[in-house]
Design a protein around this motif. Structure first.
Motif, PDB file in Angstrom:
ATOM      1  N   LEU A  64      36.757  36.831  23.245  1.00  0.00           N
ATOM      2  CA  LEU A  64      37.432  36.126  24.375  1.00  0.00           C
ATOM      3  C   LEU A  64      36.436  35.191  25.285  1.00  0.00           C
ATOM      4  O   LEU A  64      36.981  34.026  25.526  1.00  0.00           O
ATOM      5  CB  LEU A  64      38.040  37.348  25.207  1.00  0.00           C
ATOM      6  N   LYS A  65      35.489  35.756  25.763  1.00  0.00           N
ATOM      7  CA  LYS A  65      34.570  34.895  26.483  1.00  0.00           C
ATOM      8  C   LYS A  65      32.983  35.646  26.419  1.00  0.00           C
ATOM      9  O   LYS A  65      32.842  36.347  25.692  1.00  0.00           O
ATOM     10  CB  LYS A  65      34.719  35.146  27.892  1.00  0.00           C
ATOM     11  N   ALA A  66      32.181  34.989  26.947  1.00  0.00           N
ATOM     12  CA  ALA A  66      30.619  35.263  26.991  1.00  0.00           C
ATOM     13  C   ALA A  66      30.163  35.171  28.297  1.00  0.00           C
ATOM     14  O   ALA A  66      30.346  34.210  29.051  1.00  0.00           O
ATOM     15  CB  ALA A  66      30.056  34.296  25.832  1.00  0.00           C
ATOM     16  N   ASP A  67      29.025  35.925  28.340  1.00  0.00           N
ATOM     17  CA  ASP A  67      28.378  35.984  29.398  1.00  0.00           C
ATOM     18  C   ASP A  67      26.888  35.464  28.873  1.00  0.00           C
ATOM     19  O   ASP A  67      26.181  36.227  28.401  1.00  0.00           O
ATOM     20  CB  ASP A  67      27.956  37.225  30.331  1.00  0.00           C
ATOM     21  N   ILE A  68      26.510  34.031  29.006  1.00  0.00           N
ATOM     22  CA  ILE A  68      25.517  33.692  28.084  1.00  0.00           C
ATOM     23  C   ILE A  68      24.024  34.199  28.505  1.00  0.00           C
ATOM     24  O   ILE A  68      23.145  34.493  27.711  1.00  0.00           O
ATOM     25  CB  ILE A  68      25.421  32.150  28.194  1.00  0.00           C
ATOM     26  N   PHE A  69      23.655  34.220  29.609  1.00  0.00           N
ATOM     27  CA  PHE A  69      22.483  34.433  30.225  1.00  0.00           C
ATOM     28  C   PHE A  69      21.846  35.904  30.028  1.00  0.00           C
ATOM     29  O   PHE A  69      20.822  36.406  30.159  1.00  0.00           O
ATOM     30  CB  PHE A  69      22.038  33.851  31.636  1.00  0.00           C
ATOM     31  N   THR A  70      23.307  36.770  30.095  1.00  0.00           N
ATOM     32  CA  THR A  70      22.952  38.060  29.890  1.00  0.00           C
ATOM     33  C   THR A  70      22.921  38.412  28.339  1.00  0.00           C
ATOM     34  O   THR A  70      22.715  39.716  27.892  1.00  0.00           O
ATOM     35  CB  THR A  70      23.900  39.257  30.698  1.00  0.00           C
ATOM     36  N   GLY A  71      23.277  37.711  27.575  1.00  0.00           N
ATOM     37  CA  GLY A  71      23.455  37.698  26.019  1.00  0.00           C
ATOM     38  C   GLY A  71      24.723  38.729  25.917  1.00  0.00           C
ATOM     39  O   GLY A  71      24.594  39.646  24.719  1.00  0.00           O
ATOM     40  N   THR A  72      25.571  38.653  26.268  1.00  0.00           N
ATOM     41  CA  THR A  72      26.730  39.604  26.199  1.00  0.00           C
ATOM     42  C   THR A  72      28.083  38.706  25.856  1.00  0.00           C
ATOM     43  O   THR A  72      28.387  37.876  26.468  1.00  0.00           O
ATOM     44  CB  THR A  72      27.090  40.405  27.458  1.00  0.00           C
ATOM     45  N   TYR A  73      28.949  39.435  24.690  1.00  0.00           N
ATOM     46  CA  TYR A  73      30.318  38.713  24.530  1.00  0.00           C
ATOM     47  C   TYR A  73      30.988  39.718  24.783  1.00  0.00           C
ATOM     48  O   TYR A  73      30.938  40.892  24.881  1.00  0.00           O
ATOM     49  CB  TYR A  73      30.040  38.542  22.829  1.00  0.00           C
ATOM     50  N   TRP A  74      32.223  39.362  25.232  1.00  0.00           N
ATOM     51  CA  TRP A  74      33.478  40.044  25.621  1.00  0.00           C
ATOM     52  C   TRP A  74      34.732  39.977  24.481  1.00  0.00           C
ATOM     53  O   TRP A  74      34.872  38.800  24.138  1.00  0.00           O
ATOM     54  CB  TRP A  74      34.078  39.728  26.946  1.00  0.00           C
TER      55      TRP A  74
END
Length: 397
Positions: free
Chosen positions: A280-290
């Motif tokens: 669905l989305k990503a938090d790039i600088f924490t290395g997390t995919y949602w």
């Protein structure tokens, strides 16, 4: 110096921020170079325009001096903004070339009082000329807009800055302008970004527009920059005051691309023993995919570390399905990502709806003694006093 400041404001009359934009810090001013360099000088004019000239007469020049320089034709008046070794570096940056004779244009002399007065008269005519030229363009029914007018220092020539979406045949316009104002006419097209930088303003970040403060070269901006940064493609939010995509979309896109080099693809569905998950989305600088479960919508978002995503993809390719999508080994992505904690309570929007501590104490006291603040009946008090006196008298008898 007051005279120079007045002229400097005259250069930037139509653009309050162009002076700050055109300034260059000479960080080599206190260093004597052992390599001989040409005696070149940077001179700035109005509308973020700069040019480079050669001091052929060996004049004693310094930054801030008003000089008369070679024009095309005649002469122009400008302000020296940079000298020394950095001038050649600036020329390389702006890709300055020589004229037709293979020489640099020359600095004639220091500006005399007669030159300055004539230049002031030319500056005073610019706004009136711009308004009248816009009316001429309207009468000729040309699809263009005159943004600004810049007179040359000797009042023999003027540059008309215009904005147009396509090609414009302004041959008839040049004839009418030359006959109306009795000057040589030069047409120069500028873009919407240059126009916004000339007008200036405050961006949604709360700071002055980058195009009006420090940007000199404009690079095309595409929506792919927003996609790499996981920004929603909302045209109202992505467009700047010029109507084009914001220039700041290009500032951090390289950092996002570097951070996503080792990220897994996002078009692969993750399969577990109990459900299937889609990106669905990503938090790039924490290395997390949602990820969200199929058929449940965004209400079932699960943060998964990118390393765990790679591991699940490898297991699915081998025909295996993990029991859980998130495990303790990669629980860094499952933790709460919001590092802001409202400890004091000052950022709570409902803090004014709650009663204060004094109100709590007052309510507590009322519960303990509900008749404390009630007024007593004077008649009942007198009646009780008379009964006590009568009892006392009967006891004495």
């Amino acid at each position: 110096m007051p005279e120079v400041d007045t002229i400097d404001r005259g250069i930037c009359r139509s653009n309050k921020t162009c002076c700050a934009k055109l300034e260059v810090t000479d960080w080599l001013s206190d260093i004597k170079s052992a390599i001989p360099h040409e005696d070149l000088v940077e001179v700035r004019f109005k509308n973020t325009r700069k040019d480079y000239f050669e001091n052929v007469n060996n004049l004693n020049l310094k930054v801030g001096d008003l000089v008369a320089v070679e024009g095309n034709p005649g002469h122009d008046i400008g302000l020296i903004s940079l000298m020394g070794e950095l001038v050649t570096e600036q020329m390389k940056r702006h890709r300055v070339t020589l004229n037709n004779n293979g020489e640099y244009r020359k600095i004639y002399r220091h500006a005399k009082q007669v030159d300055i007065e004539k230049w002031k008269e030319a500056i005073s005519l610019e706004h009136q000329t711009m308004i009248k030229s816009r009316q001429i363009v309207k009468d000729l029914r040309l699809d263009m807009k005159i943004g600004d007018v810049e007179y040359q220092g000797d009042k023999t020539k003027a540059i008309f800055y215009y904005i147009a979406d396509g090609r414009v045949d302004f041959r008839q316009l040049i004839k009418v302008l030359a006959e109306t104002f009795r000057i040589r006419v030069e047409m120069k097209q500028i873009g919407a970004r240059q126009e916004a930088g000339r007008i200036g303003g405050i961006g949604p970040c709360g700071r002055e527009l980058c195009c009006s403060t420090w940007m000199a070269n404009f690079v095309s901006v595409s929506t792919s920059s927003a996609r790499y940064q996981e920004i929603s493609l909302n045209p109202q939010k992505l467009a700047g005051q010029c109507g084009k995509l914001k220039c700041c979309l290009n500032f951090e896109v390289d950092a996002y691309l570097d951070a996503q080099k080792d990220f897994p693809p996002t078009n692969i569905t993750l399969e577990t023993e109990h459900a299937s998950y889609s990106y669905l989305k990503a938090d790039i600088f924490t290395g997390t995919y949602w990820y969200a479960q199929h058929g449940h919508g965004p209400s079932t978002l699960v943060p998964v570390h990118v390393n765990r995503v790679k591991e699940v993809i490898r297991m699915n390719r081998k025909g295996k399905k993990p029991e859980k999508l998130v495990i303790e080994k990669y629980d860094g992505g499952a933790k709460e990502l919001d590092t802001f904690h409202n400890v004091v309570g000052q950022e709570d929007l409902t803090r004014f709806d709650r009663p204060k501590q004094q109100d709590h104490r007052r309510n507590r006291n009322k519960k303990r003694n509900p008749n404390r603040n009630q007024p007593q009946n004077r008649n009942s008090g007198n009646r009780n006093q008379r009964s006590r006196n009568s009892n006392r008298n009967s006891g004495n008898k």
